[in-house]
Design a protein around this motif. Structure first.
Motif, PDB file in Angstrom:
ATOM      1  N   ASP A 153       0.796  -1.225   0.000  1.00 10.22           N
ATOM      2  CA  ASP A 153       0.000   0.000   0.000  1.00 10.22           C
ATOM      3  C   ASP A 153       0.828   1.275   0.000  1.00 10.22           C
ATOM      4  OD1 ASP A 153      -2.124  -1.772   0.245  1.00 10.22           O
ATOM      5  OD2 ASP A 153      -2.196  -1.582   2.436  1.00 10.22           O
ATOM      6  N   ARG A 154       2.088   1.187   0.516  1.00  8.37           N
ATOM      7  CA  ARG A 154       2.889   2.399   0.655  1.00  8.37           C
ATOM      8  C   ARG A 154       4.204   2.344  -0.108  1.00  8.37           C
ATOM      9  NH1 ARG A 154      -0.039   1.723   5.419  1.00  8.37           N
ATOM     10  NH2 ARG A 154       1.401   0.193   6.278  1.00  8.37           N
ATOM     11  N   ASN A 155       4.474   1.224  -0.774  1.00 12.61           N
ATOM     12  CA  ASN A 155       5.675   1.071  -1.604  1.00 12.61           C
ATOM     13  C   ASN A 155       6.955   1.377  -0.837  1.00 12.61           C
ATOM     14  OD1 ASN A 155       4.273   0.301  -3.983  1.00 12.61           O
ATOM     15  ND2 ASN A 155       3.804   2.445  -4.395  1.00 12.61           N
ATOM     16  N   ALA A 207      14.730  -4.215  -1.258  1.00  9.26           N
ATOM     17  CA  ALA A 207      13.863  -3.275  -1.977  1.00  9.26           C
ATOM     18  C   ALA A 207      14.095  -3.357  -3.481  1.00  9.26           C
ATOM     19  CB  ALA A 207      14.107  -1.854  -1.475  1.00  9.26           C
ATOM     20  N   GLU A 208      15.344  -3.535  -3.907  1.00  9.18           N
ATOM     21  CA  GLU A 208      15.634  -3.675  -5.332  1.00  9.18           C
ATOM     22  C   GLU A 208      14.986  -4.929  -5.914  1.00  9.18           C
ATOM     23  OE1 GLU A 208      19.824  -3.773  -5.843  1.00  9.18           O
ATOM     24  OE2 GLU A 208      20.138  -1.682  -5.223  1.00  9.18           O
ATOM     25  N   ARG A 216       7.470  -1.835  -9.852  1.00  7.27           N
ATOM     26  CA  ARG A 216       7.300  -0.480  -9.328  1.00  7.27           C
ATOM     27  C   ARG A 216       8.357  -0.250  -8.253  1.00  7.27           C
ATOM     28  NH1 ARG A 216       3.232  -3.505  -6.481  1.00  7.27           N
ATOM     29  NH2 ARG A 216       3.157  -2.969  -4.249  1.00  7.27           N
ATOM     30  N   ASN A 217       8.620   0.991  -7.934  1.00  9.86           N
ATOM     31  CA  ASN A 217       9.709   1.294  -7.007  1.00  9.86           C
ATOM     32  C   ASN A 217       9.278   1.058  -5.557  1.00  9.86           C
ATOM     33  OD1 ASN A 217      12.397   2.373  -6.376  1.00  9.86           O
ATOM     34  ND2 ASN A 217      11.237   4.030  -5.406  1.00  9.86           N
ATOM     35  N   ILE A 218      10.025   0.226  -4.879  1.00  9.80           N
ATOM     36  CA  ILE A 218       9.853   0.005  -3.448  1.00  9.80           C
ATOM     37  C   ILE A 218      11.042   0.665  -2.753  1.00  9.80           C
ATOM     38  CG2 ILE A 218       9.565  -1.687  -1.608  1.00  9.80           C
ATOM     39  CD1 ILE A 218       7.322  -1.700  -3.732  1.00  9.80           C
ATOM     40  N   ALA A 219      10.763   1.590  -1.850  1.00  7.12           N
ATOM     41  CA  ALA A 219      11.817   2.399  -1.230  1.00  7.12           C
ATOM     42  C   ALA A 219      12.225   1.835   0.124  1.00  7.12           C
ATOM     43  CB  ALA A 219      11.327   3.831  -1.057  1.00  7.12           C
ATOM     44  N   TYR A 220      13.512   1.997   0.422  1.00  9.18           N
ATOM     45  CA  TYR A 220      14.013   1.737   1.767  1.00  9.18           C
ATOM     46  C   TYR A 220      14.883   2.925   2.153  1.00  9.18           C
ATOM     47  CZ  TYR A 220      16.676  -0.111   5.670  1.00  9.18           C
ATOM     48  OH  TYR A 220      17.262  -0.272   6.903  1.00  9.18           O
TER      49      TYR A 220
END
Length: 291
Positions: A153-155, A207-208, A216-220
């Motif tokens: 929900d928040r990537n 995350a990568e 889609r981009n998942i951020a850490y």
């Protein structure tokens, strides 16, 4: 008569399910314990004997522990004070004749007295029962359960692990190792098995992998401890006991103490452990968004 049934606690969980299935495949009878008998029957049908077990409710102990000699023990995450909330039930189980307990513990529990697993390990060593500690590293499945809403929900991944690497492991491998210890009790009597995957990964790398798998981009962004504590309570809705235990686990990663790898899975199972990329591909649907 055949061998007594094996009691599997936490039978409907990620690891417990694997233990149940491995034991059934090996031809053993299983008494599967969950919060309710209905939840157990939904998971396994009539292939197991379903029982309800609440370590804090003495009225559930007799039916769960009577007539079994071997147990797979999992600490329910919400029970953060095992001396009060679990050990009385385990003492009752010993009196009823349980002689072997395979305990799902935590990598490094022998050095980290903060985690509840350490108190259970200490009790088991003095219990008189044969014990095996299956000390799992950080589960892949934590990202598809506890932290699923962050990714879906928040990537983002919100854990206070800094740049530290973590020796991830799949519940499939941990459950399979536990089942082997139950099926071969003499080989694993009074033994601690630390079970990890075959690579230690930082959360930037996690995350990568998720970004590539999900498209889609998942951020850490390396959140700090205070942000995690607030987030775990307000966004994830975790009880304070679980918040503090998970915070302690992530802090060990931050300080470089969670990256140790073992070859236990390969030695016990005779195959390579499941890597995170394989897990992410297998479970990609849980992070949606829903189709």
């Amino acid at each position: 008569m055949g061998e007594p049934a094996v009691l599997v606690t936490g039978a409907t969980g990620n690891t417990g399910r694997v233990v149940v299935e491995q034991l059934l495949t090996a031809g053993r009878s299983v008494r599967a314990a969950g919060r309710t008998t209905e939840s157990v029957r939904r998971a396994f049908g009539d292939r197991v004997e379903a029982v309800a077990l609440d370590f804090t409710d003495e009225s559930t102990w007799h039916d769960a522990f009577t007539g079994v000699e071997q147990m797979f023990l999992m600490r329910p995450p919400q029970l953060g004070k095992p001396k009060r909330e679990m050990i009385p039930a385990l003492e009752y189980a010993r009196k009823l004749g349980i002689t072997q307990i395979v305990f799902l513990s935590l990598q490094g529990a022998e050095k980290n007295r903060v985690v509840p697993h350490a108190a259970i390990e200490a009790w088991l060593r003095e219990s008189g029962a044969a014990w095996t500690f299956v000390r799992a590293s950080f589960f892949h499945q934590n990202l598809s359960t506890v932290h699923v809403s962050d990714v879906r929900d928040r990537n983002e991944i919100v854990v206070p692990a800094g740049r530290g690497a973590t020796a991830f492991v799949d519940a499939e491998d941990v459950g399979a190792v536990a089942a082997v210890a139950i099926l071969n009790p003499d080989d694993y009597r009074n033994t601690a098995l630390t079970v990890t995957g075959n690579e230690a990964l930082g959360y930037a790398r996690i995350a990568e992998i998720l970004s590539r798998e999900l498209g889609r981009n998942i951020a850490y962004n390396r959140p700090g401890l205070l942000r995690y504590l607030r987030h775990a309570r307000r966004q994830l809705g975790l009880p304070w006991g679980m918040v503090m235990v998970t915070a302690a686990i992530y802090t060990t990663a931050r300080f470089g103490m969670a990256a140790g790898l073992t070859d236990t899975a390969r030695t016990v199972l005779g195959r390579d452990p499941i890597g995170f990329a394989e897990f992410a591909h297998r479970e990609r649907r849980v992070w949606g968004p829903e189709e």
